[in-house]
Write an enzyme that holds these catalytic residues in place. Structure first.
Site, short mmCIF file in Angstrom:
data_model
loop_
_atom_site.label_atom_id
_atom_site.label_comp_id
_atom_site.label_asym_id
_atom_site.label_seq_id
_atom_site.Cartn_x
_atom_site.Cartn_y
_atom_site.Cartn_z
N GLU A 1 0.85 -1.19 0.00
CA GLU A 1 0.00 0.00 0.00
C GLU A 1 0.88 1.23 0.00
OE1 GLU A 1 -2.37 -0.86 3.52
OE2 GLU A 1 -1.06 0.31 4.78
N HIS B 1 -4.20 3.55 8.14
CA HIS B 1 -2.98 3.08 8.78
C HIS B 1 -2.02 4.23 9.03
CE1 HIS B 1 -3.52 -1.19 6.91
NE2 HIS B 1 -4.22 -1.03 8.01
#
Lengths: 382, 294
Positions: free
Chosen positions: B212, B250
């Site tokens: 990611e 995150h």
């Protein structure tokens, strides 16, 4: 969370890092009274979290109360790249002999702290990095050891700081590291750090990014929360404890897990649409969280369809389904909902949705089909 | 075979008496994982559905012979729990805790690296590790995984890990081991650590990698793949459309300036010979082709 310059300077002061005497003002009268206290000439600086304030006319020097009134009334309320100036920082104008750059951050690759210093301060550090990378000195700091005065002194000496600035800069580096670690920051940056003709070193600017994960041990951060620049949707989402970021598209997004939420944005884009937001309902979300998430999305007038993408792990699909039904009965959801359910208890979840009579929820078996449908509905619902 | 864990792995749960620890600890045991003990200070002598609870990791290891710990405690206590596990002789620590302050995480990482070089930390902020049919430590639902290999999975994201398992299992492709390394800025175990083990593991024939935005872990993995890996790798990187300067859930998923973009990561991986997919479904399809061609 990014701090405004004035908050950064106040944060620095807590760790004994010298800054110019000054204070913050949200109206012209306060600006004048601060200027009278700190002494002319003063610098009036717009407090916005965006670069290029100076060029936009957001930083002015004033030599008298009349000039403070003139500049402060111009700057307050000014729009700088979409950021409205709500307050100004006023400080005694410093005479500058030399400008430096110092910062601490985390080097994710090295898994160590990274200290960067340069004797070419006062300009964008990215620009220095491009044009003259040798002018930036880097030191990796082991978080279990910290930075010693000797290491700091050696670094600023090697970076060719003026001999008169060495001791002051060394002391500030050690204190700045304290501010970075004990202050739970992701980034502390001083640009410029200045040497005055009298041989004093202090911070003329302050950039501080705090680590939201450490908020539990910093109750004093609550005051920064109040001034955070959030749009209405983000404020509503925060009040409901949701992880939400506002975007500019038309497909509202709800997913569980940050990676899946990001991926959902991507597939909507690949289907020819664009997302109105990022919203991660997190792990173990129950019906109530799901209903709140739908309410937040529903408050966004740009939204034309809603894509709920759930892969149940800790999150159970029947809870998600119940939440959707609850939200439909609680508020008038303006847009059609496209739902993709997989994972823990997906079958039960689908059965709950199948009994819904509102006709607002369309179930699709895969993420890609759901994205396609959500984008088509958004386009047909203008 | 599998990496990091197998059917003989003996696991203790730090935080077993908490609601999350109890739920996932028991689920892991139901899956067949050897969950041999729990640790909660002050609760020695009690048990959770027959699993004995101890005051300290040291006591628990002495009585049970465990070598692995599953840490399920709140962020405030997780750093100390991880260090206690290392001090207590644990060789593999799996920590799912989300929200540990970055300063604590960096400190713990370096203490482990300096003083406990033989202890591996997976996570924090990760779904855990599963070797289908053998061992499941963490919060992954065991029923979406399929035993027998030949694919190894390594992922930075939780739900995308499930998505990857699901896509492969649906197509009849099994997994040797699936490691969720977590989405934090300083994960204990990196892509490269897992890729190296998968390259060594004779039963793993191909690897699926889920990345990611943020940091440069994918770029470094690409360098490693180009130099050291003979096995085919399929990758997906989430966040092509993510805006700069915003943390996408995150703590580690943030584009700062021009670094950390999905585009740059995908290009680096492609240049290293990795098959890069635009979404998880396509990644699953690419892997099916790769497995057929083995």
């Amino acid at each position: 969370m990014d701090l405004f310059e004035y908050q950064g300077k106040q944060y620095f002061a807590k760790f004994g890092i010298p800054v110019s005497p000054g204070d913050v003002a949200d109206n012209v009268d306060k600006a004048v009274s601060v200027a009278e206290v700190v002494g002319y000439p003063v610098v009036i600086k717009a407090q916005v979290q965006v670069g290029g304030r100076g060029k936009a006319g957001g930083i002015k020097i004033a030599n008298s109360a009349t000039e403070v009134v003139e500049h402060a009334s111009n700057i307050l309320g000014m729009d700088i790249k979409g950021h409205v100036v709500k307050c100004v920082w006023i400080e005694h104008a410093s005479d500058i002999d030399k400008e430096y750059y110092v910062s601490f951050t985390l080097d994710r690759s090295a898994k160590k702290h990274l200290c960067m210093v340069s004797s070419q301060g006062g300009v964008e550090i990215e620009q220095v990095a491009q044009e003259n990378p040798g002018a930036i000195l880097k030191l990796h700091v082991d978080p279990t050891q910290g930075i010693s005065s000797d290491e700091a002194r050696e670094l600023v000496t090697n970076a060719h700081f003026d001999p008169r600035a060495i001791e002051g800069a060394t002391d500030i580096l050690v204190r700045l590291y304290e501010c970075f670690t004990k202050g739970d920051a992701d980034l502390v940056e001083v640009n410029p750090l200045i040497l005055t003709p009298e041989g004093k070193v202090h911070a003329l600017d302050a950039k501080v990014t705090l680590d939201d994960n450490a908020a539990f041990r910093h109750p004093e951060w609550d005051e920064y929360r109040k001034t955070e620049e959030l749009d209405e949707r983000e404020q509503l989402a925060r009040s409901k404890g949701l992880n939400y970021i506002g975007l500019t598209g038309e497909v509202g997004i709800i997913a569980n897990g940050a990676g899946l939420a990001m991926s959902t944005l991507d597939v909507v884009n690949q289907a020819g649409g664009s997302a109105a937001n990022f919203l991660d309902i997190g792990g173990g979300a129950n019906a109530d969280v799901m209903a709140s998430a739908l309410e937040v999305i529903n408050s966004d007038k740009a939204v034309r369809s809603i894509f709920v993408n759930i892969f149940g792990g800790i999150t159970r699909c029947e809870e998600v389904a119940t939440g959707i039904i609850e939200a439909i009965s609680r508020v008038d959801i303006a847009s059609p909902i496209v739902l993709r359910l997989d994972g823990t208890n997906a079958e039960e979840g689908r059965m709950i949705i199948a009994q819904d009579k509102s006709g607002k929820v369309i179930s699709k078996p895969t993420m890609l089909e759901a994205a396609q449908t959500a984008v088509e509905l958004a386009k047909g619902n203008k | 075979m599998s990496i990091f864990v197998d059917e003989n792995t003996k696991v203790i749960v730090q935080g077993l008496t908490g609601s999350q620890g109890r739920f996932h600890g028991l689920r892991n045991r139901e899956y067949g994982t050897k969950v041999v003990g729990g640790v909660t200070p002050g609760k020695a002598g009690s048990d959770v559905e027959g699993i004995p609870v101890f005051d300290s990791v040291r006591d628990c290891v002495a009585k049970t012979g465990a070598d692995t710990s599953f840490v399920v405690v709140p962020p405030k206590f997780a750093p100390d729990a991880i260090l206690e596990a290392a001090q207590g002789g644990i060789r593999l620590i799996v920590c799912i805790t989300e929200g540990i302050p970055a300063q604590d995480e960096a400190r713990v990482y370096n203490i482990l690296a300096n003083d406990y070089p033989n202890t591996r930390l997976i996570g924090p902020n990760c779904p855990g590790i599963i070797s289908p049919g053998k061992c499941n430590i963490g919060i992954t639902s065991g029923d979406i995984a399929k035993a027998g290999g030949p694919v190894g999975i390594v992922s930075r994201s939780g739900t995308l890990t499930y998505q990857a398992l699901h896509e492969l299992s649906l197509q009849g492709v099994g997994q040797t081991t699936c490691v969720g390394i977590g989405g934090d800025p300083v994960p204990g175990t990196s892509f490269i650590d897992c890729l190296r083990e998968f390259e060594r593991d004779p039963d793993t024939k191909a690897v699926m990698m889920i990345g990611e935005i943020g940091g440069d872990a994918e770029e470094r993995a690409a360098e490693f793949i180009a130099k050291e890996m003979s096995k085919p790798v399929v990758a997906y990187v989430a966040g092509v459309t993510a805006p700069a300067g915003k943390k996408m859930g995150h703590a580690g998923a943030i584009i700062s300036g021009s670094s950390g973009t999905a585009q740059a990561k995908m290009e680096a991986l492609e240049a290293a010979g990795v098959k890069v997919a635009p979404n998880p479904t396509k990644a699953g399809e690419l892997m099916v082709e790769v497995v057929k061609a083995l």
